[in-house]
Motif scaffolding. Structure first.
Motif, PDB file in Angstrom:
ATOM      1  N   SER A   1       0.814  -1.208   0.000  1.00 58.02           N
ATOM      2  CA  SER A   1       0.000   0.000   0.000  1.00 58.02           C
ATOM      3  C   SER A   1       0.852   1.264   0.000  1.00 58.02           C
ATOM      4  O   SER A   1       0.427   2.292   0.510  1.00 58.02           O
ATOM      5  CB  SER A   1      -0.924  -0.008   1.220  1.00 58.02           C
ATOM      6  N   GLU A   2       2.039   1.201  -0.542  1.00 59.97           N
ATOM      7  CA  GLU A   2       2.941   2.346  -0.495  1.00 59.97           C
ATOM      8  C   GLU A   2       2.538   3.388  -1.528  1.00 59.97           C
ATOM      9  O   GLU A   2       2.296   3.080  -2.688  1.00 59.97           O
ATOM     10  CB  GLU A   2       4.371   1.887  -0.760  1.00 59.97           C
ATOM     11  N   ASP A   3       2.444   4.623  -1.104  1.00 57.50           N
ATOM     12  CA  ASP A   3       2.120   5.727  -2.000  1.00 57.50           C
ATOM     13  C   ASP A   3       3.366   6.581  -2.131  1.00 57.50           C
ATOM     14  O   ASP A   3       3.868   7.100  -1.145  1.00 57.50           O
ATOM     15  CB  ASP A   3       0.955   6.535  -1.433  1.00 57.50           C
ATOM     16  N   HIS A   4       3.875   6.732  -3.322  1.00 57.18           N
ATOM     17  CA  HIS A   4       5.128   7.461  -3.517  1.00 57.18           C
ATOM     18  C   HIS A   4       4.945   8.962  -3.472  1.00 57.18           C
ATOM     19  O   HIS A   4       5.917   9.697  -3.458  1.00 57.18           O
ATOM     20  CB  HIS A   4       5.765   7.063  -4.850  1.00 57.18           C
ATOM     21  N   GLY A   5       3.729   9.446  -3.424  1.00 50.75           N
ATOM     22  CA  GLY A   5       3.492  10.881  -3.354  1.00 50.75           C
ATOM     23  C   GLY A   5       3.561  11.423  -1.933  1.00 50.75           C
ATOM     24  O   GLY A   5       3.680  12.611  -1.722  1.00 50.75           O
ATOM     25  N   GLU A   6       3.492  10.550  -0.904  1.00 50.13           N
ATOM     26  CA  GLU A   6       3.515  11.000   0.486  1.00 50.13           C
ATOM     27  C   GLU A   6       4.941  11.247   0.942  1.00 50.13           C
ATOM     28  O   GLU A   6       5.859  10.538   0.559  1.00 50.13           O
ATOM     29  CB  GLU A   6       2.892   9.943   1.389  1.00 50.13           C
ATOM     30  N   LYS A   7       5.092  12.242   1.800  1.00 44.89           N
ATOM     31  CA  LYS A   7       6.403  12.493   2.402  1.00 44.89           C
ATOM     32  C   LYS A   7       6.439  11.842   3.778  1.00 44.89           C
ATOM     33  O   LYS A   7       5.427  11.794   4.468  1.00 44.89           O
ATOM     34  CB  LYS A   7       6.645  13.989   2.538  1.00 44.89           C
ATOM     35  N   MET A   8       7.598  11.363   4.146  1.00 47.90           N
ATOM     36  CA  MET A   8       7.755  10.742   5.461  1.00 47.90           C
ATOM     37  C   MET A   8       7.790  11.840   6.518  1.00 47.90           C
ATOM     38  O   MET A   8       8.339  12.913   6.288  1.00 47.90           O
ATOM     39  CB  MET A   8       9.039   9.923   5.513  1.00 47.90           C
ATOM     40  N   PRO A   9       7.192  11.594   7.686  1.00 50.41           N
ATOM     41  CA  PRO A   9       7.254  12.601   8.749  1.00 50.41           C
ATOM     42  C   PRO A   9       8.694  12.754   9.223  1.00 50.41           C
ATOM     43  O   PRO A   9       9.490  11.823   9.134  1.00 50.41           O
ATOM     44  CB  PRO A   9       6.365  12.017   9.846  1.00 50.41           C
ATOM     45  N   PRO A  10       9.043  13.929   9.746  1.00 48.50           N
ATOM     46  CA  PRO A  10      10.418  14.110  10.227  1.00 48.50           C
ATOM     47  C   PRO A  10      10.699  13.202  11.416  1.00 48.50           C
ATOM     48  O   PRO A  10       9.825  12.939  12.238  1.00 48.50           O
ATOM     49  CB  PRO A  10      10.469  15.584  10.639  1.00 48.50           C
ATOM     50  N   VAL A  11      11.911  12.715  11.485  1.00 51.61           N
ATOM     51  CA  VAL A  11      12.319  11.812  12.547  1.00 51.61           C
ATOM     52  C   VAL A  11      12.701  12.639  13.767  1.00 51.61           C
ATOM     53  O   VAL A  11      13.475  13.595  13.670  1.00 51.61           O
ATOM     54  CB  VAL A  11      13.515  10.944  12.091  1.00 51.61           C
ATOM     55  N   LYS A  12      12.144  12.291  14.926  1.00 49.16           N
ATOM     56  CA  LYS A  12      12.469  12.977  16.171  1.00 49.16           C
ATOM     57  C   LYS A  12      13.344  12.057  17.013  1.00 49.16           C
ATOM     58  O   LYS A  12      13.001  10.907  17.245  1.00 49.16           O
ATOM     59  CB  LYS A  12      11.202  13.323  16.944  1.00 49.16           C
ATOM     60  N   TYR A  13      14.454  12.567  17.463  1.00 51.01           N
ATOM     61  CA  TYR A  13      15.375  11.790  18.281  1.00 51.01           C
ATOM     62  C   TYR A  13      15.237  12.237  19.727  1.00 51.01           C
ATOM     63  O   TYR A  13      15.128  13.420  20.019  1.00 51.01           O
ATOM     64  CB  TYR A  13      16.822  11.990  17.824  1.00 51.01           C
ATOM     65  N   GLU A  14      15.268  11.289  20.627  1.00 51.25           N
ATOM     66  CA  GLU A  14      15.206  11.584  22.049  1.00 51.25           C
ATOM     67  C   GLU A  14      16.351  10.871  22.749  1.00 51.25           C
ATOM     68  O   GLU A  14      16.735   9.777  22.370  1.00 51.25           O
ATOM     69  CB  GLU A  14      13.880  11.104  22.631  1.00 51.25           C
ATOM     70  N   ASN A  15      16.867  11.506  23.799  1.00 49.44           N
ATOM     71  CA  ASN A  15      17.926  10.879  24.586  1.00 49.44           C
ATOM     72  C   ASN A  15      17.348   9.717  25.376  1.00 49.44           C
ATOM     73  O   ASN A  15      16.251   9.797  25.909  1.00 49.44           O
ATOM     74  CB  ASN A  15      18.542  11.874  25.562  1.00 49.44           C
ATOM     75  N   THR A  16      18.099   8.659  25.446  1.00 51.83           N
ATOM     76  CA  THR A  16      17.689   7.523  26.256  1.00 51.83           C
ATOM     77  C   THR A  16      18.462   7.476  27.573  1.00 51.83           C
ATOM     78  O   THR A  16      18.168   6.650  28.415  1.00 51.83           O
ATOM     79  CB  THR A  16      17.920   6.206  25.497  1.00 51.83           C
ATOM     80  N   TYR A  17      19.415   8.352  27.746  1.00 50.06           N
ATOM     81  CA  TYR A  17      20.174   8.401  28.990  1.00 50.06           C
ATOM     82  C   TYR A  17      20.685   9.821  29.193  1.00 50.06           C
ATOM     83  O   TYR A  17      20.775  10.603  28.280  1.00 50.06           O
ATOM     84  CB  TYR A  17      21.349   7.411  28.982  1.00 50.06           C
ATOM     85  N   ARG A  18      21.012  10.121  30.437  1.00 50.66           N
ATOM     86  CA  ARG A  18      21.539  11.439  30.770  1.00 50.66           C
ATOM     87  C   ARG A  18      23.048  11.438  30.621  1.00 50.66           C
ATOM     88  O   ARG A  18      23.714  10.504  31.027  1.00 50.66           O
ATOM     89  CB  ARG A  18      21.205  11.801  32.209  1.00 50.66           C
ATOM     90  N   LEU A  19      23.576  12.518  30.078  1.00 52.70           N
ATOM     91  CA  LEU A  19      25.022  12.635  29.952  1.00 52.70           C
ATOM     92  C   LEU A  19      25.630  13.378  31.129  1.00 52.70           C
ATOM     93  O   LEU A  19      26.811  13.231  31.420  1.00 52.70           O
ATOM     94  CB  LEU A  19      25.381  13.356  28.650  1.00 52.70           C
ATOM     95  N   ASP A  20      24.836  14.183  31.803  1.00 51.55           N
ATOM     96  CA  ASP A  20      25.311  14.961  32.940  1.00 51.55           C
ATOM     97  C   ASP A  20      24.520  14.569  34.176  1.00 51.55           C
ATOM     98  O   ASP A  20      23.337  14.259  34.094  1.00 51.55           O
ATOM     99  CB  ASP A  20      25.121  16.457  32.693  1.00 51.55           C
ATOM    100  N   PRO A  21      25.158  14.602  35.352  1.00 45.35           N
ATOM    101  CA  PRO A  21      24.411  14.280  36.568  1.00 45.35           C
ATOM    102  C   PRO A  21      23.426  15.392  36.910  1.00 45.35           C
ATOM    103  O   PRO A  21      23.612  16.552  36.544  1.00 45.35           O
ATOM    104  CB  PRO A  21      25.507  14.157  37.636  1.00 45.35           C
ATOM    105  N   SER A  22      22.372  15.029  37.628  1.00 45.60           N
ATOM    106  CA  SER A  22      21.374  16.017  38.028  1.00 45.60           C
ATOM    107  C   SER A  22      21.900  16.910  39.153  1.00 45.60           C
ATOM    108  O   SER A  22      21.412  18.013  39.350  1.00 45.60           O
ATOM    109  CB  SER A  22      20.092  15.325  38.459  1.00 45.60           C
ATOM    110  N   GLY A  23      22.885  16.459  39.891  1.00 44.32           N
ATOM    111  CA  GLY A  23      23.502  17.247  40.963  1.00 44.32           C
ATOM    112  C   GLY A  23      24.911  16.756  41.212  1.00 44.32           C
ATOM    113  O   GLY A  23      25.327  15.720  40.708  1.00 44.32           O
ATOM    114  N   ARG A  24      25.627  17.508  42.002  1.00 46.09           N
ATOM    115  CA  ARG A  24      27.006  17.117  42.316  1.00 46.09           C
ATOM    116  C   ARG A  24      27.045  16.089  43.435  1.00 46.09           C
ATOM    117  O   ARG A  24      26.128  16.003  44.247  1.00 46.09           O
ATOM    118  CB  ARG A  24      27.808  18.340  42.750  1.00 46.09           C
TER     119      ARG A  24
END
Length: 171
Positions: free
Chosen positions: A42-65
């Motif tokens: 059922s693929e329609d070549h006239g449709e555009k794909m929605p933009p891909v949203k990326y989300e972090n799955t982990y924190r890179l910085d601590p919430s506090g010291r």
């Protein structure tokens, strides 16, 4: 092959490549990648794909010291309650240092809370005061922006003790 049909074939291949790259990133698409076909029925070549949203799955910085002052106070209180007036006994010192290490680690983890991302390492060294000198050293590989340590030294007329707590942030 006519020019228009070649452009349509190239577009289908580009769509297939985009779908495969999205599948490799863990997103599901409506297309099937089994049996050598990248296209759904059922693929329609006239449709555009929605933009891909990326989300972090982990924190890179601590919430506090890491609370170095509070960790130092915990070490001090444990040392004062366990070896304040007692004499050094070599037979019981191993069990005592193990017990103090566990108490310090438990109290520091309680201070940090349940959602902390610090790895807690506790070292306790204990010995008798007999006119000798003792030097301790430790080396660690860590990230100085987030990782911290707290240390406290205890002395009385019979016993010395050195406690160190390392708070190493892990991602």
């Amino acid at each position: 092959m006519p020019f228009g049909r070649l452009a349509l074939t190239q577009r289908r291949w580009q769509d297939a490549i985009n779908r495969v790259s999205l599948n490799l990133r863990g997103r599901r698409t409506s297309g099937s990648t089994r049996g050598g076909s990248f296209h759904s029925d059922s693929e329609d070549h006239g449709e555009k794909m929605p933009p891909v949203k990326y989300e972090n799955t982990y924190r890179l910085d601590p919430s506090g010291r890491f609370p170095t002052k509070r960790a130092e106070d915990i070490i001090k209180s444990v040392f004062q309650t366990h070896i304040a007036e007692g004499k050094f006994n070599s037979e019981t010192s191993k069990a005592m240092t193990t017990q103090m290490t566990e108490i310090i680690k438990t109290q520091v983890k309680q201070e940090l809370g349940p959602k902390n991302r610090f790895k807690i390492v506790v070292l306790v060294m204990m010995g008798s005061v007999a006119g000798q000198g003792v030097r301790t050293a430790s080396r660690c590989l860590w990230y100085p922006q987030f990782d911290r340590f707290a240390s406290y030294s205890f002395n009385n007329e019979h016993t010395f003790a050195v406690g160190t707590v390392y708070g190493v942030y892990y991602e």
